[in-house]
Motif scaffolding. Sequence first.
Motif, PDB file in Angstrom:
ATOM      1  N   TYR B 106      37.250 -33.139 -48.748  1.00 36.05           N
ATOM      2  CA  TYR B 106      37.503 -32.116 -47.763  1.00 36.05           C
ATOM      3  C   TYR B 106      38.455 -31.065 -48.383  1.00 36.05           C
ATOM      4  CZ  TYR B 106      35.905 -35.219 -44.027  1.00 36.05           C
ATOM      5  OH  TYR B 106      34.775 -35.714 -43.232  1.00 36.05           O
ATOM      6  N   GLY B 107      38.704 -31.034 -49.660  1.00 36.18           N
ATOM      7  CA  GLY B 107      39.102 -29.938 -50.095  1.00 36.18           C
ATOM      8  C   GLY B 107      37.953 -29.013 -50.730  1.00 36.18           C
ATOM      9  N   SER B 108      36.891 -29.646 -51.211  1.00 30.55           N
ATOM     10  CA  SER B 108      35.824 -29.093 -51.616  1.00 30.55           C
ATOM     11  C   SER B 108      34.979 -28.432 -50.561  1.00 30.55           C
ATOM     12  CB  SER B 108      34.858 -30.115 -52.678  1.00 30.55           C
ATOM     13  OG  SER B 108      33.855 -29.330 -53.135  1.00 30.55           O
ATOM     14  N   VAL B 109      33.863 -28.017 -51.147  1.00 29.66           N
ATOM     15  CA  VAL B 109      33.017 -27.350 -49.864  1.00 29.66           C
ATOM     16  C   VAL B 109      31.713 -27.955 -49.760  1.00 29.66           C
ATOM     17  CG1 VAL B 109      34.463 -25.301 -50.077  1.00 29.66           C
ATOM     18  CG2 VAL B 109      32.386 -25.561 -51.641  1.00 29.66           C
ATOM     19  N   LEU B 272      34.358 -22.550 -45.246  1.00 28.48           N
ATOM     20  CA  LEU B 272      34.298 -23.176 -46.441  1.00 28.48           C
ATOM     21  C   LEU B 272      35.493 -24.145 -46.533  1.00 28.48           C
ATOM     22  CD1 LEU B 272      33.879 -20.218 -48.876  1.00 28.48           C
ATOM     23  CD2 LEU B 272      32.450 -22.055 -48.899  1.00 28.48           C
ATOM     24  N   SER B 273      36.712 -23.779 -45.902  1.00 29.12           N
ATOM     25  CA  SER B 273      37.727 -24.524 -45.751  1.00 29.12           C
ATOM     26  C   SER B 273      37.406 -25.835 -44.949  1.00 29.12           C
ATOM     27  CB  SER B 273      38.965 -23.874 -45.223  1.00 29.12           C
ATOM     28  OG  SER B 273      39.767 -24.515 -44.682  1.00 29.12           O
ATOM     29  N   ALA B 274      36.452 -25.639 -43.806  1.00 26.39           N
ATOM     30  CA  ALA B 274      36.455 -26.725 -42.903  1.00 26.39           C
ATOM     31  C   ALA B 274      35.375 -27.839 -43.301  1.00 26.39           C
ATOM     32  CB  ALA B 274      35.781 -25.970 -41.577  1.00 26.39           C
ATOM     33  N   SER B 275      34.641 -26.989 -44.288  1.00 26.20           N
ATOM     34  CA  SER B 275      33.134 -28.136 -44.795  1.00 26.20           C
ATOM     35  C   SER B 275      33.545 -29.279 -45.899  1.00 26.20           C
ATOM     36  CB  SER B 275      32.272 -27.137 -45.496  1.00 26.20           C
ATOM     37  OG  SER B 275      32.787 -26.541 -46.712  1.00 26.20           O
TER      38      SER B 275
HETATM   39 NA    NA Z   1      36.725 -27.880 -47.658  1.00 27.12          NA
END
Ligand code: NA
Lengths: 326, 326, 326, 100, 100, 100
Positions: B106-109, B272-275
Amino acid sequence: MDLFDALRANLLSPVVLFFVMGILAAVLKSDLKFPEALYVTLTIYLLTAIGFKGGVAVSEAGLGQVWLPSLAAMLLGTVIPLWTYPVLRVLGRLSVPNAAALAGHYGSVSAVTFIAATNYLKGVGQPYESYAAAFLAVMESPAIIVGVLLGKLGAGDRSDALGSSVRTALHEALLGRSVFLLVGALAVGVLSGQRGMAGVEAFFVTPFQGVLALFLLEMGTVAGRRLGDLRKVGPFLLAFGILAPLVHGFLGVALGHAAGLSPGGATLLGVLSASASYIAAPAAMRLSLPDANPTLYLTSSLAITFPFNITVGIPIYYAAARWWQV
Amino acid sequence: MDLFDALRANLLSPVVLFFVMGILAAVLKSDLKFPEALYVTLTIYLLTAIGFKGGVAVSEAGLGQVWLPSLAAMLLGTVIPLWTYPVLRVLGRLSVPNAAALAGHYGSVSAVTFIAATNYLKGVGQPYESYAAAFLAVMESPAIIVGVLLGKLGAGDRSDALGSSVRTALHEALLGRSVFLLVGALAVGVLSGQRGMAGVEAFFVTPFQGVLALFLLEMGTVAGRRLGDLRKVGPFLLAFGILAPLVHGFLGVALGHAAGLSPGGATLLGVLSASASYIAAPAAMRLSLPDANPTLYLTSSLAITFPFNITVGIPIYYAAARWWQV
Amino acid sequence: MDLFDALRANLLSPVVLFFVMGILAAVLKSDLKFPEALYVTLTIYLLTAIGFKGGVAVSEAGLGQVWLPSLAAMLLGTVIPLWTYPVLRVLGRLSVPNAAALAGHYGSVSAVTFIAATNYLKGVGQPYESYAAAFLAVMESPAIIVGVLLGKLGAGDRSDALGSSVRTALHEALLGRSVFLLVGALAVGVLSGQRGMAGVEAFFVTPFQGVLALFLLEMGTVAGRRLGDLRKVGPFLLAFGILAPLVHGFLGVALGHAAGLSPGGATLLGVLSASASYIAAPAAMRLSLPDANPTLYLTSSLAITFPFNITVGIPIYYAAARWWQV
Amino acid sequence: MQTHPMKQVTIIGEALAREHLKKLLREVGAHGYTLFEVEGAGAQGERSGDIQEFGNVQVEVIVQPGMATEILERLQRDFFPRFAMIAFTSDIEVLRREKF
Amino acid sequence: MQTHPMKQVTIIGEALAREHLKKLLREVGAHGYTLFEVEGAGAQGERSGDIQEFGNVQVEVIVQPGMATEILERLQRDFFPRFAMIAFTSDIEVLRREKF
Amino acid sequence: MQTHPMKQVTIIGEALAREHLKKLLREVGAHGYTLFEVEGAGAQGERSGDIQEFGNVQVEVIVQPGMATEILERLQRDFFPRFAMIAFTSDIEVLRREKF
Ligand code: NA
Ligand SMILES: Nc1ncnc2c1ncn2[C@@H]1O[C@H](COP(=O)(O)O)[C@@H](O)[C@H]1O
Ligand SMILES: Nc1ncnc2c1ncn2[C@@H]1O[C@H](COP(=O)(O)O)[C@@H](O)[C@H]1O
Ligand SMILES: Nc1ncnc2c1ncn2[C@@H]1O[C@H](COP(=O)(O)O)[C@@H](O)[C@H]1O
Ligand code: NA
Ligand code: NA
């Protein structure tokens, strides 16, 4: 534009940069790997598109204008192996089959290098005879046949075995995928002409340069993976892989000039003459000259000459063509 | 345009409709199946195109303008796992490796979610910083490393084993196909600039949205095939897969706003942050945190968060970005 | 334009010339072979594009205008097997399953033939109802079901076995790849409408004809490879494979005219009626009428009727449609 | 290294049988299978892989001897009459017998 | 025709293990290997080939019996705990024993 | 379930040999074959599948023991000197012996 600008324009073009990126991917062992089906697809697209465009151009220009330079191109392809062979034998001390196979490769052509060159000329705004794809079509096969003949005769083959392996080479050279697609699409282009082009232009012409960029990204990984073999081929082939294209390139430019081609067209003939085949020729040689060592001809054509032409060769031949003209 | 219109515009766009069609294909067990080679090809095309476009944009805007928001994006990606992890451990009662792996995801995109968002903004006529692809490039890897570290430290690993698995993760994260293509194409774009774009625009830009629609048709079948696993992950992850993106989305929008991005750019940072990553992260986690259960992170990122963002998430973050601005 | 010009325009179009080139590749045993993944990709693209375009057209025209000709098309597809079957039984002396399977094939349709026809109409500047793709969608399945029923009833099957194999056929016919893509994309087109088209036109519409040309190059190799089986099917099927499309073609043109279609639309209905399925139908028949001999229906639909329609059939139906109108 | 004798059943046949074969393996209770696309030729002619629907699949399944026989019987009865197909068994040695 | 008995080790497992498997074969000193992508199903669920990263690879390696055992032991120890994977050996007869 | 012993001949070698191998199998009179593309490595280096022409094919053919020997002899004589290639046989049990 002087040589420096010519080089700069090429090295900063997406097509070449993607090629370098591909080499990096291989060298850095990134897991970037194109599926085989994509490679085949891109080849089919590029060959069909270039052949079709060329065919339409031929139908516009008329055979009267095309036959002479095409004949010149064909002759060039046929004779290049004749001096390449002794050079490789004597200076390179290569065995008969190895010298013959390499001679065939350097007489034949690399379609991708040709396409990259047309793309380069477009980029620098240099017009060229757009029927030049016909040169590509007629130059691929003859040198391969000559190469096989040199190898067989050099080995003093009994004529029947000779016949059979020349037949194999002929079949490979004339019905192999690349030649067939190129010649076939050329014919389609000639028959359907400008009228036919209208309908399919948006697929075969408009996105062409971008597809080429993607393809060179892949070719970069393919060439990059072979860089390791450079150690195996020794200093002579390293030098040969760079000097041969230079010599043949200038020769092609000169001949193109003599045959009345524009600087753009002369550049393309130079590029064809300088390029070495790495698909059609290897396939034919594996079958007709099995004693030749694939590592030698694949490494020199794919890992040395191909990258050299793509990056600095093309602009050099172009500079030569322009210098010649004035 | 209020939230309702924003949603409507998204749900009736071909891209999203094809995605839904793909989910249906999987649910109805139609024999529609994309060949693997096509999947790889579309990924290569989309990543190369978005990276190249972004690179050209960077060369236009100049690093001076790009570095601050990029740094913000990178930080965001790095810290998200730090609070996601305890939440998953405490509220979700997940094991150390499972919580760490999910935190990394969840930190990654998800590049596709980002691309769908740019496409959405185009659709509603909302301009955005076109160098935003740089955020995508810098956000993919850090969170993966952090996630692996959390998992290793949480398990109290001996430093040497730790080192090796972090190295694996680093290799995966930096030389994995997606990151390499994205960063490489970005570099190509920066170097060749607007001039280079001219030649390849017709391939990398013009048909882009249509290719994305086709790709989401496939992603629909991929996500749809995993819907069956929803039962396996339990109610907590179901909630997490929807709440986490919402929280991270608003956070990203806010941060983007603070970093001086336009509503369009803020939306993209929010997206991006949500993905959540479903390719690079799973690959890295399988190798570096083998004890984490793939069903958990793949199902939540691919079968919950990804469809949520594609369908309703993106318009929500956009509405937030616009609301914020006024 | 008289029949001769109509023929000429078709035979010199790139699409048809590439098809012929493909046949030559197969006949000359060139090693030109498209990867399976490319075949699947091109099918997915063509069906999605034609369905999507059709759907947008439906949303423009409104169902009020579309339902009548669509119903006519559907009826046509349903009844064609009813007379084809007895003809094949009596004149052709074919077994029950063989006759039934063939009847189903000729009642169903070939999407590629339809697409080639739209392409031909574009080429000769003949407008047509662009929602005609809806006819294609509704004509593929019914005939397959009818064919299976004929085969089962003709064999006097016990109703339960009958039920199961009809169910198999239904599943194949409705959820098979081609039908699903076509109907799904149609729905997407209807829902997203002209507004959605704007974004993806450059991918689904602009390059369409060129992609078709490439696909027909491949279809040529596929059909060409089956020419050898012509010996196996005997003179009756040879004649049938050419006369059936002619009869059905004129019938379709007449019906289209009666249903108030323009000459272009009537041509397309004629082409659909004349074409024979070679993907959906064979798949369904292999499973539901296993006793039918695939060589018979594949050879006649793929090696006889398909090339006939692509080369001379389409212009003939067009000439008929124009002659009718005056 | 303790290995255990098992039977590998290999089935090669037309792609259309794919789902039916999976169903068969589920019914007899095989714990898994491996599948890939191939081209080939046999009594029913050449099956080149250019059109998926006309190509072949090769299915490999590792089972106890008893189940191998059961699979072969089902193939003999339900598949051979309908599909271009061959099947054969070979003796192999596996690790972790409990998996199969 | 003089043939020589050898062992064929077949490994089927998730694509992510690809490079690790190649490394293992280098380490034990196998003279070569053959590899292709497959789909399949097993204890760890269905692994369809649509996304490379989620698919399987099948690796075939021909070695002397001793090396076969070594490979199996390494798989047992380092791979089975981490990857969805199976492995088995079968007896084959090769030409040119010196190649293996 | 009556099964019959047969030989499976497996040939793995460079894709260029493809048509030649098919020809060989026709000449010796094999009733069929199965073929698919693979990558691999061996004495003649790594053969990755990215360029078809540089890749490998794996050919499987099921025959009577006598024909197996014939195929191996032909490979030994005509193919091994020219192509990167290996070949081996294994014992299998087939249904419908008459097919092979
Ligand atoms: Na993310
Ligand atoms: N003798 C054989 N050796 C290897 N594969 C075979 C053989 N016979 C048939 N096959 C495979 O089984 C498929 C179906 O065989 P058939 O039903 O005989 O046409 C063929 O397309 C081949 O892939
Ligand atoms: N009984 C079996 N027969 C054939 N292949 C199997 C079997 N079990 C597992 N496999 C293969 O091994 C892979 C991993 O197995 P698993 O770890 O049990 O999920 C599966 O995806 C299949 O490709
Ligand atoms: N020991 C081995 N085990 C499995 N496959 C092998 C082995 N050796 C060679 N091969 C396969 O045979 C091809 C040609 O082998 P070679 O002629 O040794 O280069 C290689 O590319 C591999 O695909
Ligand atoms: Na040359
Ligand atoms: Na019809």
